[in-house]
Design an enzyme around this catalytic site. Structure first.
Site, short mmCIF file in Angstrom:
data_model
loop_
_atom_site.label_atom_id
_atom_site.label_comp_id
_atom_site.label_asym_id
_atom_site.label_seq_id
_atom_site.Cartn_x
_atom_site.Cartn_y
_atom_site.Cartn_z
N CYS A 82 3.93 0.98 8.02
CA CYS A 82 2.88 1.25 8.29
C CYS A 82 3.78 3.13 8.56
CB CYS A 82 2.31 0.85 10.07
SG CYS A 82 2.35 -0.07 10.07
N GLY A 83 4.09 3.51 7.65
CA GLY A 83 4.61 4.94 7.89
C GLY A 83 3.48 6.20 8.47
N SER A 91 1.15 9.16 7.17
CA SER A 91 1.02 8.92 6.63
C SER A 91 0.00 7.76 5.78
CB SER A 91 0.75 9.98 4.84
OG SER A 91 2.03 11.16 5.95
N PHE A 92 0.69 6.52 5.41
CA PHE A 92 -0.21 5.91 4.72
C PHE A 92 0.55 4.10 5.19
CE2 PHE A 92 -0.56 8.85 1.75
CZ PHE A 92 -1.76 9.31 1.92
N ILE A 93 -0.39 3.28 5.44
CA ILE A 93 -0.08 2.11 5.34
C ILE A 93 -0.07 1.23 4.30
CG2 ILE A 93 -0.71 -0.62 6.60
CD1 ILE A 93 -2.30 0.74 9.13
N ASP A 150 12.26 1.93 8.88
CA ASP A 150 11.79 2.00 7.57
C ASP A 150 12.94 2.74 7.52
OD1 ASP A 150 11.83 4.44 8.80
OD2 ASP A 150 10.24 5.30 7.48
N ASP A 196 14.24 7.85 0.92
CA ASP A 196 13.29 7.81 1.09
C ASP A 196 12.29 8.93 0.80
OD1 ASP A 196 10.74 6.36 1.81
OD2 ASP A 196 11.31 5.48 3.05
N1 ADP Z 1 -1.69 5.38 -4.14
C1 ADP Z 1 -0.84 6.57 -2.86
N2 ADP Z 1 -1.31 7.01 -2.05
C2 ADP Z 1 -1.57 7.59 -1.49
N3 ADP Z 1 -0.32 8.53 -1.47
C3 ADP Z 1 0.03 8.46 -2.60
C4 ADP Z 1 -0.26 7.40 -3.10
N4 ADP Z 1 1.29 6.86 -4.39
C5 ADP Z 1 1.87 8.09 -4.00
N5 ADP Z 1 1.47 8.82 -3.08
C6 ADP Z 1 2.39 10.12 -2.21
O1 ADP Z 1 3.16 8.84 -1.09
C7 ADP Z 1 3.22 9.92 -0.07
C8 ADP Z 1 3.86 9.53 0.73
O2 ADP Z 1 4.09 8.34 0.98
P1 ADP Z 1 4.72 7.30 1.66
O3 ADP Z 1 5.73 6.50 1.30
O4 ADP Z 1 3.47 6.21 1.66
O5 ADP Z 1 4.95 8.02 2.83
P2 ADP Z 1 5.08 7.29 4.93
O6 ADP Z 1 6.23 5.72 4.69
O7 ADP Z 1 5.43 8.46 5.52
O8 ADP Z 1 3.35 7.23 4.93
C9 ADP Z 1 2.02 11.43 -0.82
O9 ADP Z 1 2.71 12.61 -0.33
C10 ADP Z 1 1.60 11.06 -2.19
O10 ADP Z 1 1.70 12.60 -2.69
C1 PAZ Z 2 12.09 9.53 9.75
C2 PAZ Z 2 10.84 9.74 9.72
C3 PAZ Z 2 9.78 10.08 10.62
C4 PAZ Z 2 10.57 8.93 8.29
O1 PAZ Z 2 9.06 8.65 8.41
P1 PAZ Z 2 8.02 8.74 7.09
O2 PAZ Z 2 8.28 9.49 6.11
O3 PAZ Z 2 8.66 7.35 6.15
O4 PAZ Z 2 6.69 8.56 7.05
C5 PAZ Z 2 11.14 7.94 10.86
O5 PAZ Z 2 11.79 6.36 10.20
C6 PAZ Z 2 11.21 7.83 12.09
O6 PAZ Z 2 10.07 8.07 12.72
N1 PAZ Z 2 12.66 7.89 12.37
C7 PAZ Z 2 13.21 8.16 13.54
C8 PAZ Z 2 14.10 8.95 14.33
C9 PAZ Z 2 15.06 9.39 13.50
O7 PAZ Z 2 15.22 8.43 11.94
O8 PAZ Z 2 16.18 9.38 13.05
K K Z 3 7.81 5.43 5.31
#
Ligand code: ADP
Ligand code: PAZ
Ligand code: K
Length: 249
Positions: free
Chosen positions: A7-8, A10-12, A102, A122
């Protein structure tokens, strides 16, 4: 079957592994808890015995998702938790609990695959870099805005930068100087990411010479992969670490 969730912000990202854990039965990227349930319910013959999850969301959001899953599928959910040391990797943060989980899992996965010094990059909502020494010591890392944050900051804080997702995607087919707003912004942000990556590689070279591995993960890893031909692109690196942090027995 095992359900794995990352669970990031923006997206799961989810996937279901079969009795043979090398077999992926289903996977997806969704933007809400409900979309996750829908995706899972669309899998034929789903029968979950286990679930493991990593989240960088708030405790409240994570708990809401866990109750939803426990209610819908009757599984108990195992959550990755912060640790000072695991699988030969030592957390380098002054306060180990503050390091994003993560990042921690991607580091565990990267060090496991490299068995040596490695740089883990990442590309999600944020972009992160982490340096792991040959003895498993985490030297620390960097965080900067990822592609979605960079482009949205420009869209939000300027009056004349407005464009849609389709145009954005098309603009990235080339990186020559843009002749439209969408090209100029998308390519500009993409070059910022590339500049960040090149600086990380320089630092890695200063630490380890040529003797290190680079891992790229996260949804936007493809935006930079061509400038790091030696890198291993591992979209499921967080899941590799998740299995190490949440073993089933
Ligand atoms: N199938 C997909 N669905 C959504 N986002 C995607 C996809 N493939 C690539 N992306 C890209 O991935 C980015 C989000 O990365 P992600 O690792 O899922 O982020 P987070 O872990 O922060 O939620 C978006 O900016 C988008 O451009
Ligand atoms: C740096 C992050 C925001 C990355 O999150 P993501 O982009 O994968 O959604 C996440 O790992 C986080 O909230 N970290 C806590 C702060 C730190 O790592 O110092
Ligand atoms: K992530």
């Amino acid at each position: 079957m095992i359900l794995e969730l990352d669970c990031g912000n923006s997206f799961i990202k989810w996937r279901v592994l079969g009795a043979d854990v090398r077999k992926v039965i289903g996977e997806g990227i969704v933007d809400s808890d409900l979309a996750l349930l829908e995706g899972l319910k669309g899998l034929e013959g789903l029968s979950l015995a286990h679930c493991r999850l990593v989240s960088v969301r708030t405790a409240e959001e994570t708990e809401a998702l866990i109750s939803l899953l426990e209610g819908a599928f009757g599984v108990s959910v195992m959550c990755a938790a912060p640790a000072r040391e695991m699988a030969g990797v030592r957390n380098g943060y002054e306060d180990f609990e503050r390091l994003g989980l993560d990042r921690w899992l991607a580091m565990l996965g990267g060090f496991h695959l490299a068995s040596g010094p490695c740089l883990v990059l990442d590309f999600g909502t944020a972009v992160t870099a982490d340096f792991i020494d040959g003895d498993g010591g985490h030297l620390g890392g960097f965080i900067c805005p990822g592609m979605p944050l960079m482009r949205n900051q420009l869209r939000t804080h300027t009056r004349r930068i407005r464009y849609g997702d389709l145009a954005a995607e098309r603009a990235l087919e080339s990186l020559v100087p843009g002749r439209t707003t969408v090209e100029a912004v998308e390519r500009g942000c993409s070059l910022m990411l590339r500049g960040f990556v090149l600086t990380q590689l320089e630092l890695a070279r200063r630490y380890w010479g040529e003797n290190y591995s680079v891992f790229l993960t996260g949804g936007d890893a493809g935006l930079v992969s061509e400038i790091v031909p030696e890198a291993k692109v591992v979209p499921d690196l967080v899941f590799v670490g998740l299995a190490m942090a949440c073993p089933l027995s």
